[in-house]
Design a protein around this motif. Sequence first.
Motif, short mmCIF file in Angstrom:
data_model
loop_
_atom_site.label_atom_id
_atom_site.label_comp_id
_atom_site.label_asym_id
_atom_site.label_seq_id
_atom_site.Cartn_x
_atom_site.Cartn_y
_atom_site.Cartn_z
N MET A 23 0.82 -1.21 0.00
CA MET A 23 0.00 0.00 0.00
C MET A 23 0.86 1.26 0.00
SD MET A 23 -3.15 -1.11 -0.20
CE MET A 23 -2.34 -2.25 -1.36
N ARG A 24 1.97 1.23 0.72
CA ARG A 24 2.87 2.40 0.73
C ARG A 24 3.60 2.53 -0.60
NH1 ARG A 24 4.02 0.38 6.18
NH2 ARG A 24 2.91 1.69 7.68
N ARG A 25 3.81 1.42 -1.28
CA ARG A 25 4.46 1.46 -2.59
C ARG A 25 3.53 2.08 -3.63
NH1 ARG A 25 7.00 -4.18 -4.26
NH2 ARG A 25 7.76 -3.89 -2.13
N ILE A 26 2.23 1.86 -3.44
CA ILE A 26 1.25 2.42 -4.35
C ILE A 26 1.09 3.93 -4.17
CG2 ILE A 26 -1.27 2.49 -4.78
CD1 ILE A 26 -1.29 -0.53 -4.23
N GLU A 27 1.12 4.37 -2.92
CA GLU A 27 0.75 5.74 -2.58
C GLU A 27 1.43 6.84 -3.41
OE1 GLU A 27 0.14 8.33 1.52
OE2 GLU A 27 1.73 6.84 1.42
N PRO A 28 2.75 6.79 -3.64
CA PRO A 28 3.39 7.90 -4.37
C PRO A 28 2.92 8.04 -5.81
CG PRO A 28 5.02 6.58 -3.17
CD PRO A 28 3.75 5.82 -3.16
N GLN A 29 2.31 7.00 -6.39
CA GLN A 29 1.90 7.04 -7.79
C GLN A 29 0.43 7.44 -7.97
OE1 GLN A 29 4.45 6.55 -9.76
NE2 GLN A 29 5.70 6.01 -7.98
N LEU A 30 -0.23 7.78 -6.88
CA LEU A 30 -1.65 8.09 -6.93
C LEU A 30 -1.89 9.59 -7.16
CD1 LEU A 30 -2.82 5.82 -3.97
CD2 LEU A 30 -2.89 5.32 -6.43
N PRO A 31 -3.12 9.99 -7.48
CA PRO A 31 -3.42 11.40 -7.70
C PRO A 31 -2.99 12.26 -6.51
CG PRO A 31 -5.26 10.07 -8.44
CD PRO A 31 -4.30 9.13 -7.77
N GLU A 32 -2.64 13.48 -6.80
CA GLU A 32 -2.15 14.39 -5.76
C GLU A 32 -3.17 14.53 -4.64
OE1 GLU A 32 -0.53 19.01 -5.36
OE2 GLU A 32 -1.14 18.19 -7.32
N GLY A 33 -2.67 14.44 -3.43
CA GLY A 33 -3.54 14.59 -2.27
C GLY A 33 -4.09 13.31 -1.72
N MET A 34 -3.89 12.17 -2.41
CA MET A 34 -4.41 10.90 -1.91
C MET A 34 -3.41 10.30 -0.93
SD MET A 34 -5.93 7.60 -3.95
CE MET A 34 -7.58 8.30 -4.02
N LYS A 35 -3.88 9.97 0.26
CA LYS A 35 -3.01 9.49 1.33
C LYS A 35 -3.46 8.10 1.82
CE LYS A 35 -0.59 13.28 1.47
NZ LYS A 35 0.82 13.29 0.98
N GLY A 76 -20.26 -13.76 4.28
CA GLY A 76 -19.36 -14.90 4.30
C GLY A 76 -18.02 -14.64 3.64
N GLN A 77 -17.75 -13.41 3.23
CA GLN A 77 -16.45 -13.05 2.66
C GLN A 77 -15.75 -12.04 3.57
OE1 GLN A 77 -16.05 -12.59 -1.64
NE2 GLN A 77 -18.27 -12.84 -1.87
N ARG A 78 -14.43 -12.11 3.58
CA ARG A 78 -13.65 -11.27 4.49
C ARG A 78 -12.42 -10.75 3.77
NH1 ARG A 78 -9.50 -11.93 8.36
NH2 ARG A 78 -9.86 -10.77 10.30
N THR A 79 -12.13 -9.45 3.93
CA THR A 79 -10.97 -8.85 3.28
C THR A 79 -10.27 -7.88 4.22
OG1 THR A 79 -12.21 -8.88 1.19
CG2 THR A 79 -10.16 -7.63 1.22
N GLN A 80 -8.99 -8.08 4.40
CA GLN A 80 -8.17 -7.05 5.05
C GLN A 80 -7.55 -6.22 3.94
OE1 GLN A 80 -4.37 -8.03 6.99
NE2 GLN A 80 -5.05 -6.84 8.77
N THR A 81 -7.81 -4.94 3.95
CA THR A 81 -7.42 -4.13 2.80
C THR A 81 -6.93 -2.76 3.21
OG1 THR A 81 -8.17 -3.48 0.61
CG2 THR A 81 -9.72 -3.13 2.40
N GLY A 82 -6.34 -2.06 2.25
CA GLY A 82 -5.82 -0.73 2.51
C GLY A 82 -6.89 0.33 2.31
#
Length: 349
Positions: free
Chosen positions: A21-33, A44-50
């Motif tokens: 998730m931190r690797r993705i962050e610098p390539q995202l639109p300006e202001g996205m944190k 019945g479905q479970r997701t740990q996500t950013g």
Amino acid sequence: MEALTRNVWQGLSEQDKQEWMRRIEPQLPEGMKYEGLQTFERYGQRTQTGVFMHDEERFVFVPGDQVTLGWEKWHNGMDEETSEELHETVSEYGVQNVDSFLASQMSPVREVNIGPMLVECKTIPLGWIEVTEEEAFAQEHEDFPKALAEFKESGLNEYELHLQFKLIQDRGEVRILWFNEGIELEDIVREERADGFSLLTEDEWEYVYGGGCRTLFPWGDSFDYTMRLRHLGKPERPVQSEQASVEPETDGEDHHLYDLELPNFFGVQFAGDPYKYELTLGTDGEVMPKGGDGGALICGGAGPLLSFLPSASVFFRDACVDELDWEELMDTLYYRRVIRLADVELDRE
């Protein structure tokens, strides 16, 4: 980006997920944190996500997957209560073959590859723009001052003057939405693309809503009659149906959410309202509305199953889409922003 596909992602350690998730962050639109990891569980479905934030709007990471979408036959089959209501209701319309009738209302079965993406948790109204109180008064609408004053004292969650303005209680503050009849979807798409965003496709929408399930609804083939549904009764928290067995994170607004509006296993919220359409956009620019039918079935007096089939079923398609007048429906249209990570260059070092 194999790590961002669902099978691999689910097996990663929390530390590895954080690093991606931190690797993705610098390539995202300006202001996205990047805000951190969160776990969502439902149906019945479970997701740990950013979780990411952009201008106070929440986005979640949705891992990619190869899935089968569309519906043509039952996976497990209906229970007796669902079957009785369905056969009784459709017989009033002269329908003889229930399965064929349902299949005609659904998208076709197909195999698709869904890429990893960041998905906006809530939808954006197409025909409404948010304004400040000062901007609203500047419109000099003769009904607005009185409506605002009465709304602040009323205790209501929402008030709308049709195709004029809308007032919403949000964590002790009043949000004001003004109807913008001159807006065009093409303008929205162009502006969002300029800012680094796209709109969901129909394939992506069905995957985000159902997670690749093969049943009619994300929870199974039978309707859940314990659900609190918009237009069919006011919800009384903290009572929840079986489909909302996990309490969502408090956001200051969920006291008036109905079951179909609660966050799903990806952390994404849907309208859960057959009167509303969420717009998806094909690669050729073709628009496919999802999640509603403009209220056609509920206005026709159908029971809860058919009335909410457009909102509850993963694969429903409005058969009258070619006849819809978008200008007349502007106040019922919503869209959701997405960032496809296949288009993002990641630092792999």
